[in-house]
Scaffold this motif. Structure first.
Motif, mmCIF file in Angstrom:
data_model
loop_
_atom_site.group_PDB
_atom_site.id
_atom_site.type_symbol
_atom_site.label_atom_id
_atom_site.label_comp_id
_atom_site.label_asym_id
_atom_site.label_seq_id
_atom_site.Cartn_x
_atom_site.Cartn_y
_atom_site.Cartn_z
ATOM 1 N N UNK A 190 0.837 -1.207 0.000
ATOM 2 C CA UNK A 190 0.000 0.000 0.000
ATOM 3 C C UNK A 190 0.868 1.251 0.000
ATOM 4 N N UNK A 191 0.558 2.201 -0.864
ATOM 5 C CA UNK A 191 1.394 3.397 -1.029
ATOM 6 C C UNK A 191 1.481 4.213 0.261
ATOM 7 N N UNK A 192 0.348 4.440 0.907
ATOM 8 C CA UNK A 192 0.352 5.256 2.127
ATOM 9 C C UNK A 192 1.222 4.624 3.210
ATOM 10 N N UNK A 193 1.108 3.323 3.345
ATOM 11 C CA UNK A 193 1.908 2.624 4.353
ATOM 12 C C UNK A 193 3.393 2.793 4.065
ATOM 13 N N UNK A 194 3.781 2.590 2.828
ATOM 14 C CA UNK A 194 5.190 2.708 2.472
ATOM 15 C C UNK A 194 5.706 4.127 2.642
ATOM 16 N N UNK A 195 4.854 5.109 2.371
ATOM 17 C CA UNK A 195 5.252 6.505 2.596
ATOM 18 C C UNK A 195 5.551 6.737 4.070
ATOM 19 N N UNK A 196 4.740 6.151 4.944
ATOM 20 C CA UNK A 196 4.965 6.282 6.388
ATOM 21 C C UNK A 196 6.283 5.641 6.802
ATOM 22 N N UNK A 197 6.567 4.479 6.266
ATOM 23 C CA UNK A 197 7.819 3.796 6.588
ATOM 24 C C UNK A 197 9.008 4.643 6.129
ATOM 25 N N UNK A 198 8.914 5.184 4.925
ATOM 26 C CA UNK A 198 9.999 6.018 4.406
ATOM 27 C C UNK A 198 10.187 7.274 5.258
ATOM 28 N N UNK A 199 9.090 7.839 5.726
ATOM 29 C CA UNK A 199 9.163 9.058 6.540
ATOM 30 C C UNK A 199 9.753 8.785 7.926
ATOM 31 N N UNK A 200 9.192 7.815 8.629
ATOM 32 C CA UNK A 200 9.529 7.641 10.047
ATOM 33 C C UNK A 200 10.652 6.646 10.294
ATOM 34 N N UNK A 213 13.073 5.830 7.535
ATOM 35 C CA UNK A 213 14.194 6.198 6.676
ATOM 36 C C UNK A 213 14.476 7.696 6.681
ATOM 37 N N UNK A 214 13.651 8.449 7.457
ATOM 38 C CA UNK A 214 13.854 9.901 7.640
ATOM 39 C C UNK A 214 13.767 10.710 6.350
ATOM 40 N N UNK A 215 12.978 10.244 5.405
ATOM 41 C CA UNK A 215 12.700 11.055 4.225
ATOM 42 C C UNK A 215 11.695 12.143 4.578
ATOM 43 N N UNK A 216 11.657 13.204 3.788
ATOM 44 C CA UNK A 216 10.592 14.186 3.958
ATOM 45 C C UNK A 216 9.316 13.612 3.351
ATOM 46 N N UNK A 217 8.169 14.154 3.768
ATOM 47 C CA UNK A 217 6.922 13.694 3.173
ATOM 48 C C UNK A 217 6.929 13.939 1.667
ATOM 49 N N UNK A 218 7.497 15.062 1.254
ATOM 50 C CA UNK A 218 7.548 15.353 -0.178
ATOM 51 C C UNK A 218 8.354 14.287 -0.917
ATOM 52 N N UNK A 219 9.455 13.856 -0.317
ATOM 53 C CA UNK A 219 10.287 12.825 -0.949
ATOM 54 C C UNK A 219 9.565 11.483 -1.050
ATOM 55 N N UNK A 246 6.542 11.101 -1.858
ATOM 56 C CA UNK A 246 5.558 11.181 -2.934
ATOM 57 C C UNK A 246 4.119 11.245 -2.460
ATOM 58 N N UNK A 247 3.913 11.322 -1.139
ATOM 59 C CA UNK A 247 2.546 11.268 -0.614
ATOM 60 C C UNK A 247 1.720 12.485 -0.999
ATOM 61 N N UNK A 248 2.348 13.650 -1.128
ATOM 62 C CA UNK A 248 1.588 14.844 -1.502
ATOM 63 C C UNK A 248 0.994 14.688 -2.901
ATOM 64 N N UNK A 249 1.822 14.275 -3.850
ATOM 65 C CA UNK A 249 1.333 14.069 -5.220
ATOM 66 C C UNK A 249 0.303 12.955 -5.266
ATOM 67 N N UNK A 250 0.536 11.903 -4.482
ATOM 68 C CA UNK A 250 -0.413 10.784 -4.433
ATOM 69 C C UNK A 250 -1.775 11.261 -3.945
ATOM 70 N N UNK A 251 -1.789 12.038 -2.877
ATOM 71 C CA UNK A 251 -3.048 12.524 -2.320
ATOM 72 C C UNK A 251 -3.757 13.476 -3.282
ATOM 73 N N UNK A 252 -2.999 14.348 -3.926
ATOM 74 C CA UNK A 252 -3.605 15.278 -4.886
ATOM 75 C C UNK A 252 -4.242 14.518 -6.044
ATOM 76 N N UNK A 253 -3.582 13.453 -6.489
ATOM 77 C CA UNK A 253 -4.134 12.640 -7.566
ATOM 78 C C UNK A 253 -5.409 11.928 -7.116
ATOM 79 N N UNK A 254 -5.412 11.445 -5.880
ATOM 80 C CA UNK A 254 -6.616 10.779 -5.349
ATOM 81 C C UNK A 254 -7.785 11.758 -5.266
ATOM 82 N N UNK A 255 -7.511 12.974 -4.816
ATOM 83 C CA UNK A 255 -8.557 14.003 -4.718
ATOM 84 C C UNK A 255 -9.124 14.312 -6.104
ATOM 85 N N UNK A 256 -8.223 14.413 -7.090
ATOM 86 C CA UNK A 256 -8.654 14.695 -8.456
ATOM 87 C C UNK A 256 -9.485 13.555 -9.017
ATOM 88 N N UNK A 257 -9.058 12.318 -8.788
ATOM 89 C CA UNK A 257 -9.788 11.155 -9.302
ATOM 90 C C UNK A 257 -11.161 11.027 -8.658
#
Length: 207
Positions: free
Chosen positions: A64-74, A76-82, A84-95
């Motif tokens: 699941x994309x959201x789950x993996x974004x959380x793992x990468x954030x917390x 692997x210390x990536x930023x949320x932007x890194x 891809x969750x922001x773009x993912x959420x914007x695409x979901x809102x558009x769809x």
């Protein structure tokens, strides 16, 4: 009203083993590794047979994309932007052409994920996730909690609600978290109440 009716009918049909709508349970988050799309929040407390709990009918949470974004954030210390969750959420809102996770704009998304960072830090400090009743005393049972189904062999299966909180629990390796009961396989009825046992020690970090 339906949730009260279901709980009452379950008591009549199943007696002492009856589940209730949105019942509070406690599970080991490290055992929650599979996801079922079959049932929704409205199905909470239902007893449903069939093979919905078998591995071939489940999806791995780490797909699941959201789950993996959380793992990468917390983890692997990536930023949320890194992540891809922001773009993912914007695409979901558009769809959907409407809000997703109560977000309708980038500003909403930024605020949501900042709140999730704050929640992560709070759980890291306290070692526990609060129940929904602790967060809101007027809450009906554990409604709005991490949605967990129980399979025939007492396997705990993620039901779709609370994936960010589940990811927090997994990253921090909590021993036990509160959850909202989803559906139960009838073969688990004699034993499922093992999940009603509140953990004796609330601070459960670093197993």
């Amino acid at each position: 009203m339906k949730k009260y009716i279901r709980s009452t009918l379950n008591k009549i049909r199943y007696g002492a083993n009856a589940p209730a709508h949105a019942e509070l349970i406690f599970v080991d988050p490290m055992q929650v590794n599979q996801y079922s799309f079959a049932w929704k929040q409205k199905d909470s407390g239902r007893v449903i047979g069939g093979d919905w709990d078998q591995l071939e009918n489940l999806t791995a949470i780490d797909s699941r994309f959201k789950y993996n974004a959380c793992i990468e954030r917390w983890k692997l210390n990536k930023t949320w932007e890194e992540t891809g969750i922001y773009d993912f959420m914007l695409e979901c809102i558009q769809q959907r052409n409407g809000p997703v996770d109560k977000c309708s704009s980038l500003d909403d998304i930024l605020a949501r994920y900042e709140r999730l960072d704050n929640l992560f830090e709070n759980v890291k400090l306290t070692g526990r996730l609060k129940t929904q009743r602790e967060l809101n005393p007027r809450c009906y049972n554990e409604e709005g909690g991490i949605f967990i189904h129980i399979g025939r062999q007492n396997q705990v299966i993620f039901g779709g609600g609370g994936i960010h909180r589940l990811a927090i629990a997994k990253v921090l390796q909590l021993n036990s978290i509160p959850g909202q009961l989803g559906v139960i396989h009838p073969e688990a009825l004699p034993t499922w109440k093992m999940f009603k046992q509140m953990p004796a020690i609330p601070l459960t970090l670093n197993r």
